[in-house]
Write a protein that holds these residues in place. Structure first.
Motif, PDB file in Angstrom:
ATOM      1  N   GLY A 283      48.121  29.962  50.719  1.00 36.48           N
ATOM      2  CA  GLY A 283      47.254  29.895  51.572  1.00 36.48           C
ATOM      3  C   GLY A 283      46.272  31.234  51.724  1.00 36.48           C
ATOM      4  O   GLY A 283      45.228  31.296  52.596  1.00 36.48           O
ATOM      5  N   PHE A 284      46.402  32.256  50.776  1.00 37.31           N
ATOM      6  CA  PHE A 284      45.592  33.414  50.636  1.00 37.31           C
ATOM      7  C   PHE A 284      44.929  33.352  49.491  1.00 37.31           C
ATOM      8  O   PHE A 284      45.199  32.940  48.549  1.00 37.31           O
ATOM      9  CB  PHE A 284      46.625  34.799  50.451  1.00 37.31           C
ATOM     10  N   LEU A 285      43.561  33.903  49.734  1.00 39.87           N
ATOM     11  CA  LEU A 285      42.764  33.993  48.534  1.00 39.87           C
ATOM     12  C   LEU A 285      43.093  35.283  47.859  1.00 39.87           C
ATOM     13  O   LEU A 285      43.008  36.375  48.523  1.00 39.87           O
ATOM     14  CB  LEU A 285      41.171  33.853  48.852  1.00 39.87           C
ATOM     15  N   VAL A 286      43.482  35.410  46.525  1.00 39.99           N
ATOM     16  CA  VAL A 286      43.889  36.488  45.730  1.00 39.99           C
ATOM     17  C   VAL A 286      43.095  36.740  44.710  1.00 39.99           C
ATOM     18  O   VAL A 286      42.753  36.062  43.799  1.00 39.99           O
ATOM     19  CB  VAL A 286      45.245  36.218  45.381  1.00 39.99           C
ATOM     20  N   TYR A 287      42.438  38.029  44.520  1.00 37.99           N
ATOM     21  CA  TYR A 287      41.305  38.461  43.185  1.00 37.99           C
ATOM     22  C   TYR A 287      42.550  39.357  42.402  1.00 37.99           C
ATOM     23  O   TYR A 287      43.281  40.162  43.070  1.00 37.99           O
ATOM     24  CB  TYR A 287      40.559  39.280  43.762  1.00 37.99           C
ATOM     25  N   TYR A 288      42.615  39.107  41.245  1.00 41.22           N
ATOM     26  CA  TYR A 288      43.393  40.017  40.243  1.00 41.22           C
ATOM     27  C   TYR A 288      42.179  40.394  39.369  1.00 41.22           C
ATOM     28  O   TYR A 288      41.421  39.696  38.816  1.00 41.22           O
ATOM     29  CB  TYR A 288      44.334  39.246  39.411  1.00 41.22           C
ATOM     30  N   ILE A 289      42.413  41.831  39.172  1.00 46.39           N
ATOM     31  CA  ILE A 289      41.267  42.703  38.389  1.00 46.39           C
ATOM     32  C   ILE A 289      42.185  43.381  37.137  1.00 46.39           C
ATOM     33  O   ILE A 289      43.011  44.349  37.377  1.00 46.39           O
ATOM     34  CB  ILE A 289      40.569  43.573  39.192  1.00 46.39           C
ATOM     35  N   ILE A 290      41.506  42.863  35.812  1.00 45.39           N
ATOM     36  CA  ILE A 290      42.290  43.504  34.776  1.00 45.39           C
ATOM     37  C   ILE A 290      41.608  44.421  34.359  1.00 45.39           C
ATOM     38  O   ILE A 290      40.401  44.389  33.925  1.00 45.39           O
ATOM     39  CB  ILE A 290      42.447  42.452  33.899  1.00 45.39           C
ATOM     40  N   SER A 291      42.135  45.762  34.113  1.00 43.03           N
ATOM     41  CA  SER A 291      41.529  46.786  33.672  1.00 43.03           C
ATOM     42  C   SER A 291      42.378  47.616  32.359  1.00 43.03           C
ATOM     43  O   SER A 291      43.632  47.191  32.649  1.00 43.03           O
ATOM     44  CB  SER A 291      40.984  47.824  34.366  1.00 43.03           C
ATOM     45  N   TRP A 292      41.964  48.577  31.923  1.00 43.61           N
ATOM     46  CA  TRP A 292      42.891  49.364  30.920  1.00 43.61           C
ATOM     47  C   TRP A 292      43.302  50.363  31.345  1.00 43.61           C
ATOM     48  O   TRP A 292      42.695  51.087  32.058  1.00 43.61           O
ATOM     49  CB  TRP A 292      42.110  49.400  29.587  1.00 43.61           C
ATOM     50  N   HIS A 293      44.559  50.864  31.005  1.00 43.86           N
ATOM     51  CA  HIS A 293      45.227  52.114  31.403  1.00 43.86           C
ATOM     52  C   HIS A 293      44.551  53.255  31.241  1.00 43.86           C
ATOM     53  O   HIS A 293      43.824  53.179  29.806  1.00 43.86           O
ATOM     54  CB  HIS A 293      46.627  52.111  31.189  1.00 43.86           C
ATOM     55  N   GLU A 294      44.015  54.273  31.724  1.00 46.28           N
ATOM     56  CA  GLU A 294      43.546  55.271  31.375  1.00 46.28           C
ATOM     57  C   GLU A 294      44.028  56.041  30.519  1.00 46.28           C
ATOM     58  O   GLU A 294      43.550  56.819  29.310  1.00 46.28           O
ATOM     59  CB  GLU A 294      43.147  56.486  32.722  1.00 46.28           C
ATOM     60  N   SER A 295      45.539  56.205  30.178  1.00 48.43           N
ATOM     61  CA  SER A 295      46.183  57.272  29.395  1.00 48.43           C
ATOM     62  C   SER A 295      47.108  56.651  28.270  1.00 48.43           C
ATOM     63  O   SER A 295      47.544  56.954  27.261  1.00 48.43           O
ATOM     64  CB  SER A 295      46.842  58.194  30.250  1.00 48.43           C
ATOM     65  N   VAL A 296      47.563  55.358  28.688  1.00 41.70           N
ATOM     66  CA  VAL A 296      48.609  54.553  28.032  1.00 41.70           C
ATOM     67  C   VAL A 296      48.101  53.557  27.135  1.00 41.70           C
ATOM     68  O   VAL A 296      47.429  52.669  27.624  1.00 41.70           O
ATOM     69  CB  VAL A 296      49.836  54.045  28.882  1.00 41.70           C
ATOM     70  N   GLU A 297      48.038  53.735  25.938  1.00 42.82           N
ATOM     71  CA  GLU A 297      47.528  52.757  24.928  1.00 42.82           C
ATOM     72  C   GLU A 297      48.382  51.392  25.164  1.00 42.82           C
ATOM     73  O   GLU A 297      49.684  51.408  25.168  1.00 42.82           O
ATOM     74  CB  GLU A 297      47.725  53.066  23.529  1.00 42.82           C
ATOM     75  N   SER A 298      47.458  50.262  24.863  1.00 42.88           N
ATOM     76  CA  SER A 298      48.216  48.829  24.927  1.00 42.88           C
ATOM     77  C   SER A 298      48.978  48.760  26.259  1.00 42.88           C
ATOM     78  O   SER A 298      50.027  47.921  26.410  1.00 42.88           O
ATOM     79  CB  SER A 298      49.297  48.819  24.046  1.00 42.88           C
ATOM     80  N   ALA A 299      48.311  49.191  27.293  1.00 44.62           N
ATOM     81  CA  ALA A 299      48.629  48.860  28.728  1.00 44.62           C
ATOM     82  C   ALA A 299      47.440  48.494  29.598  1.00 44.62           C
ATOM     83  O   ALA A 299      46.336  49.001  29.376  1.00 44.62           O
ATOM     84  CB  ALA A 299      49.531  50.175  29.287  1.00 44.62           C
ATOM     85  N   LEU A 300      47.882  47.797  30.665  1.00 44.45           N
ATOM     86  CA  LEU A 300      46.834  47.519  31.594  1.00 44.45           C
ATOM     87  C   LEU A 300      47.099  48.058  32.997  1.00 44.45           C
ATOM     88  O   LEU A 300      48.293  48.351  33.347  1.00 44.45           O
ATOM     89  CB  LEU A 300      46.802  45.886  31.698  1.00 44.45           C
ATOM     90  N   ASP A 301      46.059  48.141  33.615  1.00 37.49           N
ATOM     91  CA  ASP A 301      46.356  48.352  35.004  1.00 37.49           C
ATOM     92  C   ASP A 301      45.559  47.126  35.847  1.00 37.49           C
ATOM     93  O   ASP A 301      44.523  46.927  35.406  1.00 37.49           O
ATOM     94  CB  ASP A 301      45.074  49.506  35.576  1.00 37.49           C
ATOM     95  N   VAL A 302      46.498  46.601  36.670  1.00 35.59           N
ATOM     96  CA  VAL A 302      46.063  45.211  37.291  1.00 35.59           C
ATOM     97  C   VAL A 302      45.963  45.525  38.688  1.00 35.59           C
ATOM     98  O   VAL A 302      47.104  45.818  39.303  1.00 35.59           O
ATOM     99  CB  VAL A 302      47.326  44.019  36.987  1.00 35.59           C
ATOM    100  N   PHE A 303      44.942  45.330  39.446  1.00 41.46           N
ATOM    101  CA  PHE A 303      44.666  45.350  40.583  1.00 41.46           C
ATOM    102  C   PHE A 303      44.669  44.035  41.286  1.00 41.46           C
ATOM    103  O   PHE A 303      43.921  43.070  40.953  1.00 41.46           O
ATOM    104  CB  PHE A 303      43.172  46.184  40.981  1.00 41.46           C
ATOM    105  N   VAL A 304      45.419  43.861  42.518  1.00 46.02           N
ATOM    106  CA  VAL A 304      45.658  42.493  43.101  1.00 46.02           C
ATOM    107  C   VAL A 304      45.069  42.997  44.572  1.00 46.02           C
ATOM    108  O   VAL A 304      45.591  43.573  45.343  1.00 46.02           O
ATOM    109  CB  VAL A 304      47.076  42.214  43.226  1.00 46.02           C
ATOM    110  N   LEU A 305      43.954  42.130  45.015  1.00 47.14           N
ATOM    111  CA  LEU A 305      43.209  42.433  46.282  1.00 47.14           C
ATOM    112  C   LEU A 305      43.468  40.884  47.004  1.00 47.14           C
ATOM    113  O   LEU A 305      42.911  39.903  46.585  1.00 47.14           O
ATOM    114  CB  LEU A 305      41.892  42.411  46.044  1.00 47.14           C
ATOM    115  N   CYS A 306      44.237  40.915  48.277  1.00 47.29           N
ATOM    116  CA  CYS A 306      44.530  39.773  48.770  1.00 47.29           C
ATOM    117  C   CYS A 306      44.049  39.706  50.110  1.00 47.29           C
ATOM    118  O   CYS A 306      43.733  40.888  50.804  1.00 47.29           O
ATOM    119  CB  CYS A 306      46.237  39.671  49.271  1.00 47.29           C
TER     120      CYS A 306
END
Length: 314
Positions: free
Chosen positions: A91-114
């Motif tokens: 029942g909640f609208l959720v945004y997920y934002i996929i970005s690249w990690h600043e210092s770790v190669e082949s890793a993502l930063d995922v932000f989840v905004l509910c």
């Protein structure tokens, strides 16, 4: 409260990082009736990808692929490029934002905004069929991260498939010998491609392809070794296994492969087309895919009949 996701604002990623550093999860939980709940998760690609799939996921390649994703919106540019999608969770609208990690190669930063709109996301729920209660915020994170993994996995598979089609198709350069690695790549090509049995396209081919009594006395090895003499076919790749001979033949115009497998005695065991994308084939359809496949099979049939006629003349 002010962490609104602006899909047109290139500074969205900076805003998310700023908010999460100022308001940690515990601080957000203490806010009275917050309109949003923002969480951040680290995701290493190596936790769910390996081998060639992982190697093909360079940032530039993934950005190019995700830019054409049907359900993602590209935000920002250069180092601040990220991609936003949305799902509904309990029942909640959720945004997920996929970005690249600043210092770790082949890793993502995922932000989840509910989008909580004052509702409590720290309450517990019990899913149907489960004996355990789960916190809604945990379910939100799990759903967003699972969706992200699925998107990246599908992207990696598509990138790999494009690479294999390129190296065995238009860019093919015959190696001195087919090593185990190259044979493995051909196996991958088959796995990633849509396989269509030739008899599904033209059932009349059964008499030619599977002549159990050998009345036609077709020497399939000779046929397939000679196939690239026809201008319809660009090149043929042959490799031997312990109990089978494999022939992969690339069409010039149709951009697809004929895939043949012969048994130890040289009899045809499999005859298929390899097509880039899955589709519903219909014999009388005017759809481009069906028309192209029909034309490809007709070209092979004409080559086979001409070869038989020439062999008879000799």
């Amino acid at each position: 409260r002010g962490a609104r996701l602006d899909e047109k604002n290139p500074s969205t990623l900076c805003l998310l990082k700023s908010v999460i550093s100022r308001y940690c999860t515990e601080t957000q939980a203490r806010l009275p009736l917050p309109g949003y709940r923002l969480q951040r998760r680290f995701l290493s690609l190596s936790t769910f990808l390996e081998g060639a799939l992982l190697d093909g996921c360079a940032k530039e390649t993934l950005v190019e692929h995700l830019s054409h994703h049907a359900t993602l919106t590209c935000i920002g540019s250069a180092d601040d490029t990220c991609f936003a999608g949305k799902i509904n969770v309990e029942g909640f609208l959720v945004y997920y934002i996929i970005s690249w990690h600043e210092s770790v190669e082949s890793a993502l930063d995922v932000f989840v905004l509910c989008m909580t709109k004052g509702k409590c996301v720290d309450a517990y729920i019990t899913k149907e069929g489960s004996r355990y209660a789960e916190k809604i915020s945990d379910v939100v994170i799990y759903s967003a991260m699972t969706t992200t993994q699925e998107i990246i996995t599908n992207a990696a598979m598509t990138i790999r498939k494009r690479h294999l089609w390129q190296i065995f198709g238009d860019d093919y350069s015959p190696p001195l010998a087919l090593g185990a690695n190259l044979m493995g790549c051909i196996t991958e090509l088959r796995t990633f491609s849509y396989q269509l049995d030739l008899l599904l396209v033209d059932p009349r081919l059964e008499t030619l392809l599977y002549d159990e009594l050998n009345e036609l006395q077709l020497l399939w090895r000779d046929v397939l070794n000679a196939i690239t003499r026809s201008s319809s076919f660009a090149h043929s790749i042959t490799y031997e296994e312990s109990e089978a001979s494999n022939y992969l033949v690339f069409y010039n115009e149709e951009d697809m492969f004929l895939d043949f497998v012969l048994d130890q005695r040289g009899r045809l065991r499999e005859a298929k087309l390899l097509v880039r994308e899955q589709f519903a084939y219909h014999e009388y359809s005017n759809a481009t895919e069906s028309v192209t496949v029909t034309r490809a099979v007709q070209k092979f049939t004409m080559f086979l009949l001409q070869w038989m006629w020439s062999d008879c003349e000799i």
